[in-house]
Scaffold this motif. Structure first.
Motif, short mmCIF file in Angstrom:
data_model
loop_
_atom_site.label_atom_id
_atom_site.label_comp_id
_atom_site.label_asym_id
_atom_site.label_seq_id
_atom_site.Cartn_x
_atom_site.Cartn_y
_atom_site.Cartn_z
N TYR A 190 0.14 4.33 0.87
CA TYR A 190 -0.33 5.47 1.64
C TYR A 190 0.46 5.80 2.89
CZ TYR A 190 -4.49 6.12 -1.22
OH TYR A 190 -5.34 6.38 -2.24
N CYS A 191 0.81 4.80 3.69
CA CYS A 191 1.49 5.19 4.93
C CYS A 191 2.60 4.21 5.28
CB CYS A 191 0.49 5.33 6.09
SG CYS A 191 0.19 3.82 7.00
N VAL B 130 2.97 2.10 7.53
CA VAL B 130 2.66 0.74 8.02
C VAL B 130 3.07 -0.29 6.98
CG1 VAL B 130 0.80 -0.80 8.75
CG2 VAL B 130 0.83 1.56 9.52
N GLY B 131 2.86 0.04 5.70
CA GLY B 131 3.33 -0.84 4.62
C GLY B 131 2.55 -2.13 4.49
N CYS C 291 -6.92 -0.76 6.29
CA CYS C 291 -7.72 0.33 6.85
C CYS C 291 -8.58 0.91 5.72
CB CYS C 291 -6.81 1.41 7.46
SG CYS C 291 -6.01 2.46 6.24
N CYS D 155 0.85 -1.20 0.00
CA CYS D 155 0.00 0.00 0.00
C CYS D 155 0.89 1.25 0.00
CB CYS D 155 -0.91 -0.01 1.23
SG CYS D 155 -1.86 1.51 1.41
S1 SF4 Z 1 -2.58 1.23 7.47
FE1 SF4 Z 1 -2.06 -0.14 5.77
S2 SF4 Z 1 -3.81 -0.01 4.40
FE2 SF4 Z 1 -3.93 1.75 5.75
S3 SF4 Z 1 -2.87 3.40 4.66
FE3 SF4 Z 1 -1.37 2.43 5.99
S4 SF4 Z 1 -0.36 0.90 4.69
FE4 SF4 Z 1 -2.28 1.48 3.66
#
Ligand code: SF4
Length: 187
Positions: free
Chosen positions: A52-53, A55-56, A85, A50
């Motif tokens: 976005y953040c 956490v990967g 998420c 992912c």
């Molecule tokens: S928590 Fe996981 S799914 Fe949500 S934005 Fe971060 S990496 Fe993506």
């Protein structure tokens, strides 16, 4: 017609069985007609992360003939074990969204309207502005000490970058003299 008791029961049993088989056949056909085709049939699955953040979370991306069909959490990934998420769950829309901008849009300083530009123009413009900012702000020495730095630029890596991309990104930043070098995963 002479029909013995045994013959009568046999014929009646065969009739009931035939009717049952006929009904079963019909209901199977009706079931098949009602059943939706499997969404992921004949798709190619690829794993990715992912963007976005920090956490990967791991993802499974399914495509059919080059078209994105589905995005879901990867149950084999140690970070998220299949869960995502709300941002991760909406990832499908990154690729498939009629409102997504696909072309470069530029608003010049002081202008009140957007102009459409080519990617070539945008990349050259970004490079030109980075070079100018760096050259205008570059400091070779500070208090007699060699520093070779600029404090007018900052660089930030993102969770979508892999090891090699992060390595190149940090090399580029340090070669420019950037001291404010960060990564999304740390903030
Ligand atoms: S928590 Fe996981 S799914 Fe949500 S934005 Fe971060 S990496 Fe993506």
């Amino acid at each position: 017609m002479n029909l013995s008791r045994r013959g009568f029961l046999g014929a009646a049993g065969a009739g009931v069985l035939g009717a049952a088989i006929g009904t079963l056949g019909l209901s199977r056909k009706a079931d098949a007609a009602r059943r939706k085709p499997f969404k992921l049939a004949e798709t190619k699955e690829s794993t990715t992360i992912c963007p976005y953040c920090g956490v990967g979370c791991g993802l499974i991306v399914s495509t059919r003939e080059g078209e994105l069909v589905n995005v879901e959490g990867d149950p084999d990934h140690p970070v998220n074990e299949g869960s995502l998420c709300s941002k991760g769950m909406s990832l499908f829309q990154v690729a498939s969204n009629e409102r997504r901008l696909q072309k470069v849009r530029y608003r010049a300083p002081g202008s009140d309207k957007w102009e459409e530009k080519s990617w070539e123009w945008a990349l050259a413009e970004i490079a030109k502005r980075i070079k100018k900012t760096r050259d205008d702000s570059f400091l070779a020495k500070d208090g007699g000490k060699l520093v070779n730095r600029t404090q007018a630029l900052a660089c930030m890596g993102g969770a979508a970058l892999d090891n090699e991309e992060n390595y190149l990104w940090s090399k580029l930043a340090r070669s420019l003299g950037v001291t404010y070098l960060e990564h999304q995963a740390r903030i």
